[in-house]
Write a protein that holds these residues in place. Structure first.
Motif, short mmCIF file in Angstrom:
data_model
loop_
_atom_site.label_atom_id
_atom_site.label_comp_id
_atom_site.label_asym_id
_atom_site.label_seq_id
_atom_site.Cartn_x
_atom_site.Cartn_y
_atom_site.Cartn_z
N THR A 69 -7.73 -7.90 -4.85
CA THR A 69 -7.17 -7.63 -3.52
C THR A 69 -7.13 -8.92 -2.72
O THR A 69 -8.03 -9.75 -2.82
CB THR A 69 -8.05 -6.61 -2.77
N GLY A 70 -6.09 -9.10 -1.93
CA GLY A 70 -6.02 -10.22 -1.00
C GLY A 70 -6.47 -9.80 0.38
O GLY A 70 -6.13 -8.70 0.85
N TYR A 71 -7.27 -10.65 1.04
CA TYR A 71 -7.70 -10.43 2.41
C TYR A 71 -7.26 -11.63 3.25
O TYR A 71 -7.49 -12.77 2.86
CB TYR A 71 -9.23 -10.33 2.50
N ALA A 72 -6.65 -11.37 4.40
CA ALA A 72 -6.25 -12.44 5.30
C ALA A 72 -6.91 -12.22 6.65
O ALA A 72 -6.85 -11.12 7.21
CB ALA A 72 -4.73 -12.49 5.45
N ASP A 73 -7.54 -13.26 7.20
CA ASP A 73 -8.31 -13.15 8.44
C ASP A 73 -9.33 -12.01 8.35
O ASP A 73 -9.62 -11.33 9.34
CB ASP A 73 -7.40 -12.93 9.65
N GLY A 74 -9.84 -11.78 7.14
CA GLY A 74 -10.86 -10.76 6.93
C GLY A 74 -10.34 -9.35 6.79
O GLY A 74 -11.12 -8.42 6.59
N GLU A 75 -9.01 -9.16 6.87
CA GLU A 75 -8.43 -7.83 6.78
C GLU A 75 -7.68 -7.68 5.46
O GLU A 75 -7.02 -8.61 5.00
CB GLU A 75 -7.46 -7.59 7.94
N PRO A 76 -7.77 -6.49 4.80
CA PRO A 76 -7.10 -6.32 3.50
C PRO A 76 -5.58 -6.34 3.62
O PRO A 76 -5.01 -5.69 4.49
CB PRO A 76 -7.61 -4.96 3.03
N LEU A 77 -4.96 -7.11 2.72
CA LEU A 77 -3.50 -7.15 2.62
C LEU A 77 -2.97 -6.22 1.55
O LEU A 77 -1.85 -5.73 1.65
CB LEU A 77 -3.03 -8.58 2.30
N GLY A 78 -3.75 -6.03 0.50
CA GLY A 78 -3.30 -5.24 -0.63
C GLY A 78 -3.51 -6.02 -1.92
O GLY A 78 -3.94 -7.17 -1.91
N PRO A 79 -3.19 -5.39 -3.04
CA PRO A 79 -3.42 -6.05 -4.33
C PRO A 79 -2.45 -7.19 -4.60
O PRO A 79 -1.32 -7.17 -4.11
CB PRO A 79 -3.22 -4.91 -5.33
N LEU A 80 -2.93 -8.19 -5.35
CA LEU A 80 -2.03 -9.21 -5.85
C LEU A 80 -1.08 -8.56 -6.87
O LEU A 80 -1.44 -7.57 -7.47
CB LEU A 80 -2.82 -10.35 -6.52
N PRO A 81 0.16 -9.09 -7.04
CA PRO A 81 0.68 -10.38 -6.56
C PRO A 81 1.05 -10.35 -5.07
O PRO A 81 1.54 -9.36 -4.55
CB PRO A 81 1.92 -10.60 -7.42
N LEU A 82 0.82 -11.52 -4.44
CA LEU A 82 1.19 -11.74 -3.05
C LEU A 82 1.75 -13.15 -2.92
O LEU A 82 1.33 -14.07 -3.63
CB LEU A 82 -0.03 -11.61 -2.13
N THR A 83 2.70 -13.31 -2.02
CA THR A 83 3.25 -14.64 -1.74
C THR A 83 3.03 -14.97 -0.28
O THR A 83 3.42 -14.20 0.61
CB THR A 83 4.76 -14.69 -2.07
#
Length: 301
Positions: A269-283
């Motif tokens: 999972t990707g987290y940005a600023d401590g909040e979940p973005l969702g599973p990879l793949p991410l760009t």
């Protein structure tokens, strides 16, 4: 610019500091002649809807009162709009405020800084990272650290910091390399076995861990820190160095810079600023001068 300023408040930030901090910040702004309106949502979605409505209504500035989560929520409302952002940092992490040179847990001073910047029509244009429609100001985390967050979020006991300490121990016991595919600026993919990959618009996350210690907020690039395959002993030995940023010189660590970064890895999972973005793949992409921030006046030599 309208004389009405919007305080965007998280009353629960910093164990109630957000609620208490709103008053001295508001007094500083009112003392400078601004009309202050406070926005408090019933939840994150409601708060963001109210903040966006204030921006559409022409508020002179949106000032986030809380921690990195509240600042990140405010970014979703102001990025790309021209409405300046102020930050009254009273949370537990405050990495975005630190990167901007703003005071931490001093709401009256933070309010005075915002008021002076507005009076002087001064603000610092800074870059943001963007993943799809989501903006971030500090770091996109993936790998070991995001798995710790996943595990901590699933746990119902204990409360507070101890929950994440236990999650760290559990993930250390299960430590294994993750096969990543990393693409920088559309070039040839890098296939690596890594412990974690962090993509930084700013230098730190987690309350001062300088995982992307060389990242700058106005260079139009994202720093990519790759911590390669390492043992538990090595990870524990290197981890304390993250607070000083000296881990970047370790042989297991590689740093790249790019305007766009695509990450692929299974079960991460990707987290940005401590909040979940969702599973990879991410760009992720760097967006130059995406927001104007109310910061202190530059020091005079």
């Amino acid at each position: 610019m309208t004389g009405e300023i919007t305080l965007f408040v998280n009353p629960a930030a910093g164990r109630g500091r957000g609620r208490d901090a709103a008053q001295p910040a508001a007094r500083a702004l009112r003392g400078a002649g601004f009309c202050v309106r406070t926005v408090v949502g019933t939840d994150a979605d409601d708060a963001l809807a109210r903040a966006r409505a204030a921006v559409r209504g022409g508020t002179g500035a949106l000032i986030a009162v809380g921690g990195d989560g509240m600042t990140s929520l405010a970014l979703q409302a102001v990025a790309g709009t021209g409405t300046p952002l102020g930050v009254v940092a009273v949370g537990t992490g405050n990495d975005i405020a630190r990167a901007l040179g703003l005071p931490v847990r001093d709401p009256a001073r933070a309010g005075r800084i915002a008021a002076a910047a507005l009076k002087e029509h001064r603000g610092r244009p800074v870059d943001l990272g963007r993943v799809g429609g989501r903006w971030f100001g500090s770091v996109l985390a993936s790998g070991f650290d995001s798995r710790v967050s996943d595990r901590g979020n699933r746990m119902r006991w204990p409360a507070g910091r101890l929950r994440y300490d236990l999650a760290i121990l559990a993930e250390l016991a299960a430590l294994r390399p993750i096969p990543y595919r990393i693409t920088l600026d559309g070039g040839p993919a890098l296939e690596v076995e890594a412990t974690l990959v962090a993509v930084g618009n700013g230098p730190s996350y987690g309350g001062g861990m300088r995982i992307c210690g060389g990242a700058e907020l106005d260079d139009g690039l994202l720093d990519v820190t790759v911590v390669g395959e390492c043992s538990r002993a090595t990870l524990l030995r290197v981890f304390p160095r993250v607070y000083r940023g000296t881990h970047l010189g370790h042989p297991a660590v590689t740093v790249h810079r790019a305007a766009t970064v695509a990450l692929e890895a299974p079960g991460v999972t990707g987290y940005a600023d401590g909040e979940p973005l969702g599973p990879l793949p991410l760009t992720a992409e760097a967006v130059p001068e995406a927001v104007r921030v109310l910061v202190p006046a530059p020091a005079v030599p």
